[in-house]
Design an enzyme around this catalytic site. Structure first.
Site, PDB file in Angstrom:
ATOM      1  N   ALA A 121       5.941  -5.427 -10.791  1.00 40.89           N
ATOM      2  CA  ALA A 121       6.341  -6.224 -11.882  1.00 40.89           C
ATOM      3  C   ALA A 121       7.387  -5.107 -12.600  1.00 40.89           C
ATOM      4  CB  ALA A 121       5.171  -6.242 -12.751  1.00 40.89           C
ATOM      5  N   PRO A 122       8.333  -5.723 -13.248  1.00 39.37           N
ATOM      6  CA  PRO A 122       9.363  -5.052 -14.081  1.00 39.37           C
ATOM      7  C   PRO A 122       9.211  -4.359 -15.217  1.00 39.37           C
ATOM      8  CG  PRO A 122       9.560  -7.315 -14.670  1.00 39.37           C
ATOM      9  CD  PRO A 122       8.352  -7.221 -13.930  1.00 39.37           C
ATOM     10  N   TRP A 123      10.047  -3.757 -16.061  1.00 38.90           N
ATOM     11  CA  TRP A 123       9.720  -3.096 -17.152  1.00 38.90           C
ATOM     12  C   TRP A 123      10.223  -3.819 -18.269  1.00 38.90           C
ATOM     13  CZ3 TRP A 123      14.369  -3.155 -19.391  1.00 38.90           C
ATOM     14  CH2 TRP A 123      15.445  -2.677 -18.551  1.00 38.90           C
TER      15      TRP A 123
ATOM     16  N   LYS B 210       1.877  -3.153  -8.726  1.00 36.46           N
ATOM     17  CA  LYS B 210       2.399  -1.890  -9.278  1.00 36.46           C
ATOM     18  C   LYS B 210       3.334  -2.308 -10.209  1.00 36.46           C
ATOM     19  CE  LYS B 210       6.288   0.238  -7.871  1.00 36.46           C
ATOM     20  NZ  LYS B 210       6.659   0.885  -9.468  1.00 36.46           N
ATOM     21  N   PRO B 211       2.996  -1.846 -11.545  1.00 37.88           N
ATOM     22  CA  PRO B 211       4.107  -1.786 -12.582  1.00 37.88           C
ATOM     23  C   PRO B 211       5.235  -0.926 -12.568  1.00 37.88           C
ATOM     24  CG  PRO B 211       2.371  -0.478 -13.214  1.00 37.88           C
ATOM     25  CD  PRO B 211       1.874  -0.891 -11.994  1.00 37.88           C
TER      26      PRO B 211
ATOM     27  N   SER C  30      15.468  -6.143 -10.175  1.00 37.55           N
ATOM     28  CA  SER C  30      16.947  -6.215 -10.002  1.00 37.55           C
ATOM     29  C   SER C  30      17.363  -6.845  -8.398  1.00 37.55           C
ATOM     30  CB  SER C  30      17.764  -4.799  -9.968  1.00 37.55           C
ATOM     31  OG  SER C  30      17.307  -3.998  -8.787  1.00 37.55           O
TER      32      SER C  30
ATOM     33  N   GLU D 193      12.072 -12.846  -7.774  1.00 37.89           N
ATOM     34  CA  GLU D 193      12.644 -13.418  -9.229  1.00 37.89           C
ATOM     35  C   GLU D 193      13.521 -12.276  -9.613  1.00 37.89           C
ATOM     36  OE1 GLU D 193      14.010 -13.687 -12.528  1.00 37.89           O
ATOM     37  OE2 GLU D 193      11.991 -13.248 -13.428  1.00 37.89           O
TER      38      GLU D 193
ATOM     39  N   CYS E 210      16.085 -11.749 -17.972  1.00 36.10           N
ATOM     40  CA  CYS E 210      17.202 -12.362 -16.997  1.00 36.10           C
ATOM     41  C   CYS E 210      17.532 -13.920 -17.364  1.00 36.10           C
ATOM     42  CB  CYS E 210      16.426 -12.283 -15.530  1.00 36.10           C
ATOM     43  SG  CYS E 210      14.721 -13.280 -15.509  1.00 36.10           S
TER      44      CYS E 210
ATOM     45  N   GLU F 187      25.141  -8.132 -14.623  1.00 33.35           N
ATOM     46  CA  GLU F 187      24.069  -8.301 -15.524  1.00 33.35           C
ATOM     47  C   GLU F 187      24.164  -7.066 -16.451  1.00 33.35           C
ATOM     48  OE1 GLU F 187      19.601 -10.019 -15.704  1.00 33.35           O
ATOM     49  OE2 GLU F 187      20.179  -8.535 -13.864  1.00 33.35           O
TER      50      GLU F 187
END
Length: 479
Positions: A152-154, A178-179, A230, A251, A285, A381
């Site tokens: 997962a992302p931040w 995993k975070p 990313s 994603e 995003c 981005e």
């Protein structure tokens, strides 16, 4: 006096554990720039343990009837509601987000999404059984994939965690999640909540860095690797997973075009677009970051958008007047600052363009005009509170520029002309097209893009299907 840092731990096979080798990393509150916790820096031994726990738990979880898995997920949703304030506090420490907006904009959709997938668990469908060869009946089984390695992302640690585990568990898979190394606190709390409900090993959390994530993806146990992150990270995951042909769910980044035609209600468009561009410090995003405006209203639109930016406030989590908090980490602040510092001479900063304060990673709402299609800030981005504006001459040029980036996640069209809106929605090469709005998401509709924005869908029945596999069973009916 030194304040003792809170100690976060992995959650493996129904218990909290430190990293096997004892390594840790400090976790920084982005609103203060100061450490508030230490988290495990998990290595191969921790990954091995989590994968074994998930694999051991899989057969029993897979074999539950869907109604039983639904009950577990509904209990998780109820528990998230009951412990919402704890989740909010952990997420605010993770991210520095405004407390009120985290309460109103994240907890309700998270709970709703878990309940949606609880219902989806009982809606496994295949084509009707039938005879396609004389004397033989064919049926379709839709089955869980197995152990899912998820990263997962931040930017939305809690919500993206839900998007990962809810469809996976609903479909009968087990999970190792995993975070991000910068935002583990709320995920560890979710592990405590979920772990008190589901059997040991069904849901596991390991903290760590890129090397930890790489070890998860390369591990032989998981049948699927799912990441929100990313483009670079997605490519690395796809390459690693290809070595043993794991399924991959990606994603990735976005560079959403916001196409504003001359018949648009400028005041309403500016109000909505500024919120959709600056919300969560633009760390989304799908954020409305790349505005293309018809030349006949360009100057008026830019003036109004610059004023909206000037009126938008960033600040500490307990300030009720702020729209967004800090950027997530020092590296992200450096990245956003770098884009502005490298602007070409023809660009004009209409608002913002600077760091706010000396403490924490706050950045002012920023509007940049005068840009060309091949400028770095148009093509790449930023992932910050920065909205760019370009002027287009006609529909064909707007479409060419909108599609003229490597990302293809989300987009929006602003016009009162229904036929034009339909033409644009058909021809925009993005996984989502909003018309006269930007950024609303619902559990029933899919979220996911094309090109370098990745593949696979989150949310919806399509997202649920991604966590299943299809098996054909054929049987003789002649004696």
């Amino acid at each position: 006096m030194t304040t003792e840092l809170r100690r976060l731990r992995n959650y493996i096979d129904g218990e909290f554990r430190d990293a096997a080798d004892g390594r840790t990393t400090e976790v920084i509150n982005p609103a203060t720039g100061e450490a508030y916790a230490v988290a495990p820096l998990s290595g191969q031994a921790d990954v091995d343990a989590a994968m074994k726990a998930a694999a051991d738990a899989f057969p029993a979880w897979r074999d539950l009837v869907p109604a039983e898995r639904q009950k577990y997920l509904l209990k998780i949703a109820d528990a998230f509601e009951e412990r919402a304030e704890e989740l909010i506090a952990a997420e605010v420490e993770n991210t520095g987000k405004p407390i009120g907006l985290t309460r109103s904009e994240e907890i309700p959709p998270m709970v709703d999404q878990i309940r949606f997938f609880a219902g989806a668990a009982r809606m496994l469908e295949g084509r009707a059984a039938g005879e396609y060869m004389e004397g033989l009946t064919s049926i379709i089984r839709r089955e869980p994939i197995g152990v899912c390695a998820q990263v997962a992302p931040w930017n939305y640690p809690m919500m993206m965690g839900v998007w990962k585990f809810a469809p996976a568990l609903a479909a009968g898979n087990t999970v190792v999640l995993k975070p991000s190394d910068t935002t583990p606190a709320s995920t560890v709390l979710m592990a405590e909540i979920i772990g008190s409900i589901v059997p040991a090993g069904v849901f596991n959390v390991i903290c760590g860095d890129r090397d930890t994530g790489r070890a998860m993806v390369e591990h032989k146990t998981p049948a699927m690797a799912s990441i929100t992150g990313s483009v670079r990270a997605g490519m690395q995951v796809a390459e690693s997973a290809s070595k043993d042909l794991k399924r991959v769910h990606l994603e990735l980044g976005g560079k959403a075009p916001v196409v504003v035609f001359e018949d648009t209600d400028i005041a309403k468009a500016v109000e909505d677009i500024s919120v959709a561009g600056f919300f969560n410090a633009g760390q989304d995003c799908t954020a409305a970051t790349r505005v293309l405006v018809h030349e006949s209203i360009h100057d008026e639109f830019v003036t109004a958008l610059a004023k909206a930016a000037a009126d938008t406030k960033t600040g500490r989590p307990d300030d009720e007047d702020v729209l967004y908090g800090p950027l997530n980490n020092a590296n992200q602040l450096k990245q956003v600052t770098g884009f502005i510092d490298r602007l070409p001479a023809h660009a004009k900063v209409e608002a913002g363009g600077r760091r706010v304060g000396e403490k924490g990673y706050f950045y002012a709402p920023t509007v940049v005009s005068g840009l060309k299609q091949d400028d770095e800030i148009i093509q790449n981005e930023v992932f910050g509170p920065v909205i760019t504006v370009q002027s287009f001459a006609d529909e064909a040029q707007a479409l060419e520029w909108a599609n003229g980036v490597e990302y293809a996640l989300a987009s929006s069209v602003w016009t009162k002309d229904h036929a034009r809106a339909m033409r644009m929605s058909k021809n925009l090469d993005f996984g989502c097209v909003w018309i006269n709005t930007h950024i609303p998401l619902v559990a029933e509709m899919p979220h996911g893009g094309f090109k370098k924005s990745g593949y696979g869908k989150d949310l919806s029945a399509y997202g649920f299907d991604d966590y299943t596999r299809i098996k054909h069973v054929m049987t003789s009916i002649e004696g």
